[in-house]
Design a protein around this motif. Structure first.
Motif, PDB file in Angstrom:
ATOM      1  N   VAL B  19       0.869  -1.173   0.000  1.00 42.02           N
ATOM      2  CA  VAL B  19       0.000   0.000   0.000  1.00 42.02           C
ATOM      3  C   VAL B  19       0.909   1.228   0.000  1.00 42.02           C
ATOM      4  O   VAL B  19       1.733   1.391   0.889  1.00 42.02           O
ATOM      5  CB  VAL B  19      -0.900   0.036   1.257  1.00 42.02           C
ATOM      6  CG1 VAL B  19      -1.841   1.230   1.198  1.00 42.02           C
ATOM      7  CG2 VAL B  19      -1.687  -1.264   1.378  1.00 42.02           C
ATOM      8  N   TYR B  20       0.766   2.063  -1.048  1.00 42.91           N
ATOM      9  CA  TYR B  20       1.608   3.267  -1.123  1.00 42.91           C
ATOM     10  C   TYR B  20       1.010   4.371  -0.256  1.00 42.91           C
ATOM     11  O   TYR B  20      -0.155   4.329   0.123  1.00 42.91           O
ATOM     12  CB  TYR B  20       1.737   3.736  -2.570  1.00 42.91           C
ATOM     13  CG  TYR B  20       2.642   2.846  -3.391  1.00 42.91           C
ATOM     14  CD1 TYR B  20       4.007   2.807  -3.132  1.00 42.91           C
ATOM     15  CD2 TYR B  20       2.142   2.037  -4.402  1.00 42.91           C
ATOM     16  CE1 TYR B  20       4.846   1.996  -3.879  1.00 42.91           C
ATOM     17  CE2 TYR B  20       2.967   1.221  -5.152  1.00 42.91           C
ATOM     18  CZ  TYR B  20       4.333   1.202  -4.880  1.00 42.91           C
ATOM     19  OH  TYR B  20       5.164   0.414  -5.617  1.00 42.91           O
ATOM     20  N   SER B  21       1.858   5.369   0.008  1.00 43.16           N
ATOM     21  CA  SER B  21       1.441   6.423   0.940  1.00 43.16           C
ATOM     22  C   SER B  21       0.218   7.183   0.428  1.00 43.16           C
ATOM     23  O   SER B  21      -0.514   7.763   1.206  1.00 43.16           O
ATOM     24  CB  SER B  21       2.596   7.389   1.183  1.00 43.16           C
ATOM     25  OG  SER B  21       3.078   7.840  -0.068  1.00 43.16           O
ATOM     26  N   ASP B  22      -0.007   7.180  -0.880  1.00 46.57           N
ATOM     27  CA  ASP B  22      -1.177   7.892  -1.389  1.00 46.57           C
ATOM     28  C   ASP B  22      -2.424   7.001  -1.384  1.00 46.57           C
ATOM     29  O   ASP B  22      -3.465   7.361  -1.917  1.00 46.57           O
ATOM     30  CB  ASP B  22      -0.910   8.422  -2.803  1.00 46.57           C
ATOM     31  CG  ASP B  22      -0.699   7.298  -3.815  1.00 46.57           C
ATOM     32  OD1 ASP B  22      -0.663   6.128  -3.401  1.00 46.57           O
ATOM     33  OD2 ASP B  22      -0.570   7.605  -5.013  1.00 46.57           O
ATOM     34  N   GLY B  23      -2.303   5.826  -0.791  1.00 47.18           N
ATOM     35  CA  GLY B  23      -3.466   4.952  -0.666  1.00 47.18           C
ATOM     36  C   GLY B  23      -3.610   3.920  -1.777  1.00 47.18           C
ATOM     37  O   GLY B  23      -4.477   3.047  -1.694  1.00 47.18           O
ATOM     38  N   VAL B  25      -3.319   0.677  -3.592  1.00 48.99           N
ATOM     39  CA  VAL B  25      -2.994  -0.688  -3.180  1.00 48.99           C
ATOM     40  C   VAL B  25      -2.482  -1.413  -4.418  1.00 48.99           C
ATOM     41  O   VAL B  25      -3.245  -1.750  -5.312  1.00 48.99           O
ATOM     42  CB  VAL B  25      -4.221  -1.408  -2.593  1.00 48.99           C
ATOM     43  CG1 VAL B  25      -3.818  -2.771  -2.053  1.00 48.99           C
ATOM     44  CG2 VAL B  25      -4.838  -0.574  -1.483  1.00 48.99           C
ATOM     45  N   ALA B  26      -1.179  -1.631  -4.473  1.00 44.10           N
ATOM     46  CA  ALA B  26      -0.576  -2.182  -5.681  1.00 44.10           C
ATOM     47  C   ALA B  26      -0.520  -3.713  -5.643  1.00 44.10           C
ATOM     48  O   ALA B  26      -0.592  -4.361  -6.681  1.00 44.10           O
ATOM     49  CB  ALA B  26       0.825  -1.615  -5.880  1.00 44.10           C
ATOM     50  N   ASN B  27      -0.383  -4.282  -4.479  1.00 46.60           N
ATOM     51  CA  ASN B  27      -0.392  -5.738  -4.320  1.00 46.60           C
ATOM     52  C   ASN B  27      -1.389  -6.104  -3.240  1.00 46.60           C
ATOM     53  O   ASN B  27      -1.399  -5.509  -2.164  1.00 46.60           O
ATOM     54  CB  ASN B  27       0.998  -6.255  -3.896  1.00 46.60           C
ATOM     55  CG  ASN B  27       1.993  -6.352  -5.052  1.00 46.60           C
ATOM     56  OD1 ASN B  27       3.083  -6.876  -4.904  1.00 46.60           O
ATOM     57  ND2 ASN B  27       1.601  -5.826  -6.212  1.00 46.60           N
ATOM     58  N   GLU B  45      -0.866  -6.681 -17.081  1.00 48.02           N
ATOM     59  CA  GLU B  45      -0.983  -5.392 -17.754  1.00 48.02           C
ATOM     60  C   GLU B  45      -0.147  -4.338 -17.044  1.00 48.02           C
ATOM     61  O   GLU B  45       0.243  -4.522 -15.893  1.00 48.02           O
ATOM     62  CB  GLU B  45      -2.424  -4.893 -17.626  1.00 48.02           C
ATOM     63  CG  GLU B  45      -3.390  -5.372 -18.670  1.00 48.02           C
ATOM     64  CD  GLU B  45      -4.709  -4.661 -18.469  1.00 48.02           C
ATOM     65  OE1 GLU B  45      -4.981  -3.743 -19.246  1.00 48.02           O
ATOM     66  OE2 GLU B  45      -5.449  -5.012 -17.538  1.00 48.02           O
ATOM     67  N   ASN B  46       0.042  -3.181 -17.684  1.00 49.29           N
ATOM     68  CA  ASN B  46       0.614  -2.027 -16.988  1.00 49.29           C
ATOM     69  C   ASN B  46      -0.200  -1.751 -15.741  1.00 49.29           C
ATOM     70  O   ASN B  46      -1.417  -1.733 -15.799  1.00 49.29           O
ATOM     71  CB  ASN B  46       0.531  -0.771 -17.857  1.00 49.29           C
ATOM     72  CG  ASN B  46       1.618  -0.729 -18.900  1.00 49.29           C
ATOM     73  OD1 ASN B  46       2.482  -1.601 -18.920  1.00 49.29           O
ATOM     74  ND2 ASN B  46       1.567   0.264 -19.739  1.00 49.29           N
ATOM     75  N   GLY B  47       0.472  -1.533 -14.642  1.00 55.72           N
ATOM     76  CA  GLY B  47      -0.242  -1.182 -13.421  1.00 55.72           C
ATOM     77  C   GLY B  47      -0.782  -2.380 -12.668  1.00 55.72           C
ATOM     78  O   GLY B  47      -1.472  -2.228 -11.669  1.00 55.72           O
ATOM     79  N   ALA B  48      -0.480  -3.583 -13.119  1.00 63.20           N
ATOM     80  CA  ALA B  48      -0.986  -4.772 -12.431  1.00 63.20           C
ATOM     81  C   ALA B  48      -0.274  -4.979 -11.090  1.00 63.20           C
ATOM     82  O   ALA B  48      -0.786  -5.672 -10.217  1.00 63.20           O
ATOM     83  CB  ALA B  48      -0.797  -6.000 -13.323  1.00 63.20           C
ATOM     84  N   GLY B  49       0.908  -4.387 -10.940  1.00 62.95           N
ATOM     85  CA  GLY B  49       1.608  -4.492  -9.664  1.00 62.95           C
ATOM     86  C   GLY B  49       2.895  -5.313  -9.733  1.00 62.95           C
ATOM     87  O   GLY B  49       3.440  -5.704  -8.701  1.00 62.95           O
ATOM     88  N   LYS B  50       3.393  -5.572 -10.926  1.00 64.35           N
ATOM     89  CA  LYS B  50       4.586  -6.404 -11.085  1.00 64.35           C
ATOM     90  C   LYS B  50       5.816  -5.741 -10.471  1.00 64.35           C
ATOM     91  O   LYS B  50       6.525  -6.341  -9.670  1.00 64.35           O
ATOM     92  CB  LYS B  50       4.840  -6.662 -12.589  1.00 64.35           C
ATOM     93  CG  LYS B  50       3.654  -7.238 -13.333  1.00 64.35           C
ATOM     94  CD  LYS B  50       3.964  -7.465 -14.808  1.00 64.35           C
ATOM     95  CE  LYS B  50       4.214  -6.200 -15.613  1.00 64.35           C
ATOM     96  NZ  LYS B  50       3.059  -5.326 -15.817  1.00 64.35           N
ATOM     97  N   THR B  51       6.030  -4.506 -10.872  1.00 66.52           N
ATOM     98  CA  THR B  51       7.217  -3.808 -10.364  1.00 66.52           C
ATOM     99  C   THR B  51       7.138  -3.651  -8.853  1.00 66.52           C
ATOM    100  O   THR B  51       8.113  -3.863  -8.134  1.00 66.52           O
ATOM    101  CB  THR B  51       7.362  -2.436 -11.046  1.00 66.52           C
ATOM    102  OG1 THR B  51       7.515  -2.640 -12.448  1.00 66.52           O
ATOM    103  CG2 THR B  51       8.566  -1.687 -10.535  1.00 66.52           C
ATOM    104  N   SER B  52       5.954  -3.314  -8.351  1.00 67.54           N
ATOM    105  CA  SER B  52       5.791  -3.165  -6.903  1.00 67.54           C
ATOM    106  C   SER B  52       6.179  -4.454  -6.192  1.00 67.54           C
ATOM    107  O   SER B  52       6.873  -4.440  -5.173  1.00 67.54           O
ATOM    108  CB  SER B  52       4.341  -2.823  -6.569  1.00 67.54           C
ATOM    109  OG  SER B  52       3.968  -1.638  -7.203  1.00 67.54           O
ATOM    110  N   PHE B  53       5.746  -5.573  -6.738  1.00 68.02           N
ATOM    111  CA  PHE B  53       6.030  -6.850  -6.106  1.00 68.02           C
ATOM    112  C   PHE B  53       7.534  -7.126  -6.058  1.00 68.02           C
ATOM    113  O   PHE B  53       8.084  -7.470  -5.005  1.00 68.02           O
ATOM    114  CB  PHE B  53       5.292  -7.982  -6.827  1.00 68.02           C
ATOM    115  CG  PHE B  53       5.611  -9.336  -6.268  1.00 68.02           C
ATOM    116  CD1 PHE B  53       5.140  -9.715  -5.013  1.00 68.02           C
ATOM    117  CD2 PHE B  53       6.389 -10.225  -6.979  1.00 68.02           C
ATOM    118  CE1 PHE B  53       5.449 -10.956  -4.485  1.00 68.02           C
ATOM    119  CE2 PHE B  53       6.703 -11.467  -6.464  1.00 68.02           C
ATOM    120  CZ  PHE B  53       6.231 -11.833  -5.217  1.00 68.02           C
TER     121      PHE B  53
END
Ligand code: ADP
Ligand code: MG
Lengths: 342, 435
Positions: B19-23, B25-27, B45-53
Motif C-alpha cells: 500500500v503506497y502512501s497515497d493509498g 494498493v498495488a499488491n 498489464e501495466n499497473g498490475a503491480g509487477k514492479t511493486s512486487f
C-alpha cells in the motif's frame, strides 16, 4: 483550478526563498544589536505611513514595476533579459538626447519619453537578433550591454552634457516644460505602471502572441513542433522588455530626477528581476510586488540612517533572493522532467 | 526441466500487500514461489503491480503485510543491500550502466576486480557470447541487458529479477537474451522474468505467475498463450478485434527498432500533404506544453484556426478514455499513459488527410493499445491516411494494414498484415534477408 506540479513547486520555492532571505536579513539586524520585529515595524512605518516615505516608495515602485512588467513578458518566454539596467540607462540617455541636444519642445515630456522607450527596446532587440540568428546566449549579451550603456552614461555626465555652471558630474536640470507631471500626488510613473499592467496582462493571456510566448517559455520544442515563428517570440519578447525598461529610465529622468548623474544607474534593472520572479511573471501581481519590494528597499535605507543597519545588508538580501529565485527557475525544467519520471 | 518436486523452494513470498502512501494498493496478497534453476515469468498489464512486487523482494518497497522465506528461513529484506546479501539482484527496466564506459569497466567500477574475474570465469565456462569491451552506448539494447545480467551474477547473485527487459528489443535480441537465461538456468541460477509479451514468456519461462489488479490470477506451468491472455485482461475484447486483421492501403505500418531511419521517413510524410497533418513525434513530451491545461494543449497546436477548442478537447478526452478531472486540468497532472493517449488523440482527431504516428502506443498497456488501434481505424475509415511506426511486431500484426520493415535506412516492400510471414518479418527486422 487545479495546480500543476510545476505551479506547486513554484509556490513552495518562492516561499522558501523569501523566508531564507528574511531570515538572513533578520540575522544581520540581530548581529548589529537590533530587534528584527522592531526593525520591520519601523521599516513599514517609514515606507508606507510617513507621507514623504510613501512618495519615495511609490517613486521607486513605479520604476521597478515598469521594468518588471517588461521582464515578466520575456521571462514568460523563457528568455533571460539581464540587461534591463542598461536598457533603463539608455532610455534615460535617449530622453536626455531629445532634451539637451535636439531640444524638441512640442509635446513636452511625450517625445523624450517615447524615444527613450523605443531606444531601450531596440537596445534589447540586439541580443534578440543575436539569439535568433546565431543562437548566442542572451544572458551574456544582455549583461555585457549593461556596461556599454553605463560607460556611455559616464561619458555624457562627466563630459559633453556636464552642467557647466556647477562643474559637478551631473547634467543641468531640465526645463519645467519637459517634466512628467505628478498624478494623484505621486510621480507620473506610478500611473503609467498601473495603466500598462492590465494591458500586458491582456497581451500575455488574451492574445495569440502572448499565448505563443508562453508556449515557447514552457516548452521550446513544443513551440517549434507547432511551427511558431521564433523571430517574433525572441526578438519581439526582448524588444518589449527593453521598451519598458527604457520607458522607466526616461520616466525617472523626466519625472523624478530631472537630470542625469553617475548614480542614475543604481541597480534597479537587477532588482526588477527579483520583483518579476516574486510576482510569478504575472503582470497583475507585478505592481503589488513592486510596491512591497520598494517599501522594503526604502525602509531598509531609512534603517541604515536611524538604526545603523548597513545598506550592505539590503544588498546581501536582494542578492541572495535573486540567486535563489533565478536558480529555482532554472531548476523548474528539471522538476518538469522529474515529475514525468515519477 | 521443471522443479516443482523439490522440497524447499529457493524463494517464497507469501501474501504480500503493498500500500503506497497515497493509498494506492498495488499488491493485494501476492504469493510466488521460485525454485532453484527456474525462470519464472511474471506477467500482467501495466499497473498490475509487477514492479511493486519485485521491489518488495529487492528491498525497495516495504510491504504492509506478508512474509518472505529464503531457503525456508523467514527473512526481512530492508534494503537492496540486504537483498544482495541474500543473493537477490534486480536489473531495472531502464539502463543503469554508465554509457561511456565498457561493460567491463562498468563491472569493475561498481563491483570491483573480483567481480571481473567472476564474469570472465562465467563467460569462459558457459561459452557466453558477450561484448565487454565496447562502450555501452554503442551496443544494441539486447547486449546491454546481457551485460547487466552478468553484472548481477558477478555480485554473487543466485536470483536475478529482470523488470521488462525485452520491452524495447528486436525479436532476434529477445531470442539471444532467452538463450543466455537458459544457459544460466542450466548452471543453477534462477530468474524472475517480467514481461507483458506472452509469446516470449511461453518461450522462455518454466512457470508463470499472472497478476491482475494486484492479485494473482494464475500461477503454475506455462499453458497456451490464449489462456494466459484471458487471465491477464479483464475482457476478451481485444483478442476478438485482433483476429479480424483489417487491411487498407490507407494504413501504412513501419515496423522496426527506433533509429533505423524512421525520422527521415516521417519527415518525408510530413511534407506534401494538403490538409492538416497530425504528428506524434517519437518523444511525445516535445508535443505538449507542461503547465498548460488540456484545452490549451489542443489550442497551441492549431492556434490560428477557428476551432471549438473546448468541444474538441472534450471529445478527445471521452473517446480516448483520458482520466482527468476536467479539461482545464494542467496536462502535467495526468499520468504518463493518459498524457500519451491525449496527445495521440489530439493528433488523430485533428488530422485531415494524413496522420503520422511514431510509436504512439509505446509504454501503453494492451487495453490502451487496442483503443488507439480502434481510433486509428476510425481515422482510416473517414479517409485519412495513417503512417504508423512501431517497434513491436505483435502490435503491427494486431493493427493490420500494410506492413513494411525499416532497417538501417531501408524499407521493405509492403505486405498486407493478413499475408505477412512472421518469420520473414523477424528476419528483416534483424537485418537478415535484405537483397
Ligand atoms: N511509488 C508509488 N506511489 C503510489 N502509487 C504507485 C507507486 N508506484 C506504483 N504505484 C501504483 O501502483 C500500481 C501498480 O504499479 P506497478 O507495480 O508499477 O505495476 P506494473 O509494474 O505491473 O506496471 C499502479 O496503479 C501504480 O500507479
Ligand atoms: Mg512495471
Amino acid at each position: 483550478m487545479e495546480l500543476s506540479p510545476m505551479q506547486i513547486y513554484r509556490g513552495v520555492a518562492t516561499i522558501l526563498a523569501v523566508s531564507i532571505a528574511v531570515a538572513v536579513y533578520s540575522g544581520v539586524i540581530i548581529l548589529y544589536g537590533g530587534d528584527p520585529v522592531e526593525a520591520y515595524t519601523k521599516m513599514f512605518r517609514n515606507a508606507f505611513l510617513d507621507p514623504y516615505g510613501l512618495r519615495e516608495t511609490m517613486r521607486l515602485a513605479s520604476a521597478l514595476g515598469i521594468i518588471s512588467l517588461g521582464l515578466s513578458i520575456v521571462f514568460r518566454a523563457g528568455l533571460w533579459n539581464i540587461g534591463a539596467e542598461g536598457q533603463y540607462v539608455l532610455g534615460g540617455l535617449a530622453a536626455g538626447y531629445v532634451v539637451y541636444v535636439l531640444g524638441l519642445q512640442q509635446g513636452g515630456p511625450l517625445a523624450p519619453l517615447l524615444i527613450g522607450a523605443l531606444t531601450g527596446g531596440l537596445y534589447a532587440a540586439i541580443p534578440g537578433v543575436l539569439r535568433w540568428r546565431l543562437g548566442v546566449n542572451e544572458v551574456l549579451t544582455t549583461l555585457m550591454l549593461n556596461y556599454v550603456a553605463l560607460y556611455l552614461l559616464y561619458y555624457v555626465v562627466y563630459g559633453v552634457w556636464r552642467d557647466p555652471q556647477t562643474g559637478f558630474p551631473v547634467t543641468p536640470e531640465i526645463p519645467g516644460a519637459y517634466r512628467l507631471p505628478e498624478v494623484g500626488g505621486f510621480v507620473g510613473g506610478l500611473a503609467i505602471m498601473l495603466l500598462i499592467a492590465p494591458a500586458l496582462y491582456y497581451l500575455l493571456f488574451h492574445t495569440r502572441y502572448g499565448f505563443k510566448l508562453r508556449v515557447y517559455g514552457l516548452n521550446r520544442e513544443a513551440a517549434e513542433y507547432a511551427g511558431y515563428d521564433r523571430r517574433a517570440i525572441i526578438v519581439g519578447g526582448l524588444f518589449i522588455s527593453g521598451l519598458l525598461a527604457g520607458l522607466a529610465g526616461a520616466g525617472d529622468f523626466l519625472g523624478s530626477y530631472y537630470r542625469l548623474m553617475p548614480r542614475f544607474s543604481s541597480g534597479l534593472g537587477y532588482t526588477a528581476i527579483i520583483v518579476a520572479l516574486l510576482a510569478y511573471n504575472h503582470p497583475l501581481i507585478v505592481p503589488i510586488a513592486s510596491i512591497l519590494f520598494a517599501g522594503f528597499l526604502y525602509g531598509s535605507y531609512t534603517l541604515a540612517i536611524v538604526a545603523d543597519i548597513p545598506t550592505e545588508a539590503t544588498y546581501l538580501m536582494t542578492g541572495l533572493l535573486l540567486a535563489m529565485l533565478v536558480s529555482t527557475q532554472y531548476m523548474e525544467r528539471w522538476i518538469g522532467w522529474l515529475a514525468r519520471r515519477l | 526441466m521443471t522443479s516443482q518436486g523439490r522440497s524447499s523452494p529457493l524463494l517464497k513470498a507469501r501474501n504480500i500487500w503493498v500500500v503506497y502512501s497515497d493509498g494506492t494498493v498495488a499488491n493485494k496478497g501476492v504469493s510466488l514461489t521460485l525454485y532453484e534453476g527456474e525462470i519464472h515469468g511474471l506477467v500482467g498489464e501495466n499497473g498490475a503491480g509487477k514492479t511493486s512486487f519485485v521491489h518488495v523482494l529487492y528491498g525497495v518497497v516495504r510491504p504492509s503485510a506478508g512474509e518472505i522465506y529464503i531457503q525456508g528461513v523467514k527473512t526481512r529484506i530492508a534494503s537492496p543491500q540486504d537483498a544482495r546479501r541474500h543473493g537477490i539482484f534486480m536489473v531495472p527496466q531502464h539502463n543503469v550502466l554508465i554509457p561511456t564506459l565498457t561493460g567491463l569497466d562498468n563491472i569493475r567500477l561498481s563491483n570491483g576486480a573480483e567481480a571481473v574475474d567472476r564474469v570472465y570465469r562465467l563467460v569462459d565456462e558457459l561459452g557466453i557470447d558477450v561484448d565487454l569491451d565496447t562502450p555501452v552506448e554503442r551496443l544494441e539494447r539486447g547486449m546491454v541487458k546481457k551485460i547487466e545480467v552478468l553484472r548481477a551474477l558477478a555480485t554473487g547473485a543466485k536470483i536475478v529479477i529482470l523488470d521488462e527487459p525485452t520491452s524495447v528489443m528486436s525479436p532476434v535480441e529477445v531470442e539471444d537474451l532467452s538463450r543466455l537465461l537458459k544457459t544460466l538456468r542450466g548452471a543453477g541460477y534462477s530468474f524472475i522474468f517480467i514481461s507483458h509479451r506472452l509469446d516470449e514468456v511461453v518461450e522462455i519461462c518454466d512457470r508463470v505467475t499472472v497478476l491482475r489488479d494486484g492479485q494473482v490470477a494464475y500461477s503454475g506451468g506455462v499453458d497456451e498463450v490464449e489462456k494466459l491472455y484471458r487471465l491477464m485482461f479483464r475482457g476478451e475484447e481485444y483478442l476478438e478485434a485482433s483476429s479480424m486483421r483489417r487491411i487498407s492501403p490507407m494504413l501504412r505500418v513501419f515496423l522496426g527498432i527506433e533509429g533505423n531511419g524512421q525520422e527521415e521517413l516521417a519527415r518525408k510524410y510530413l511534407s506534401g500533404s494538403r490538409g492538416f497533418t497530425g504528428y506524434v513525434p517519437g518523444n511525445p513530451y516535445s508535443a505538449m506544453v507542461p503547465g498548460m491545461s488540456l484545452v490549451d494543449n489542443v489550442r497551441f497546436r492549431v492556434l490560428d484556426q477557428d476551432i471549438d477548442y473546448e468541444g474538441l478537447t472534450l471529445r478527445i478526452v471521452r473517446s480516448y478514455e483520458v482520466v482527468a478531472r476536467d479539461i482545464y486540468t494542467p496536462i502535467d497532472r495526468l499520468s504518463g499513459g493518459n498524457m500519451q493517449r491525449f496527445i495521440v488523440g489530439r493528433e488523430v482527431e485533428l488530422s485531415e488527410d494524413r496522420c503520422v504516428l511514431m510509436y504512439p502506443t509505446r509504454g501503453l498497456d494492451m487495453r490502451s493499445m487496442a483503443l488507439v488501434h480502434r481510433r486509428v481505424w476510425d481515422a482510416v475509415e473517414r479517409g485519412c491516411e495513417v503512417i504508423y511506426f512501431t517497434e513491436d511486431m505483435e502490435e503491427a500484426l494486431m493493427l493490420g494494414g500494410m506492413i513494411s520493415v525499416v532497417y538501417r535506412g531501408r524499407v521493405s516492400e509492403p505486405v498486407s498484415a493478413d499475408e505477412a510471414d512472421v518469420d520473414r518479418l523477424k528476419m528483416l527486422m534483424s537485418g537478415i534477408g535484405w537483397s
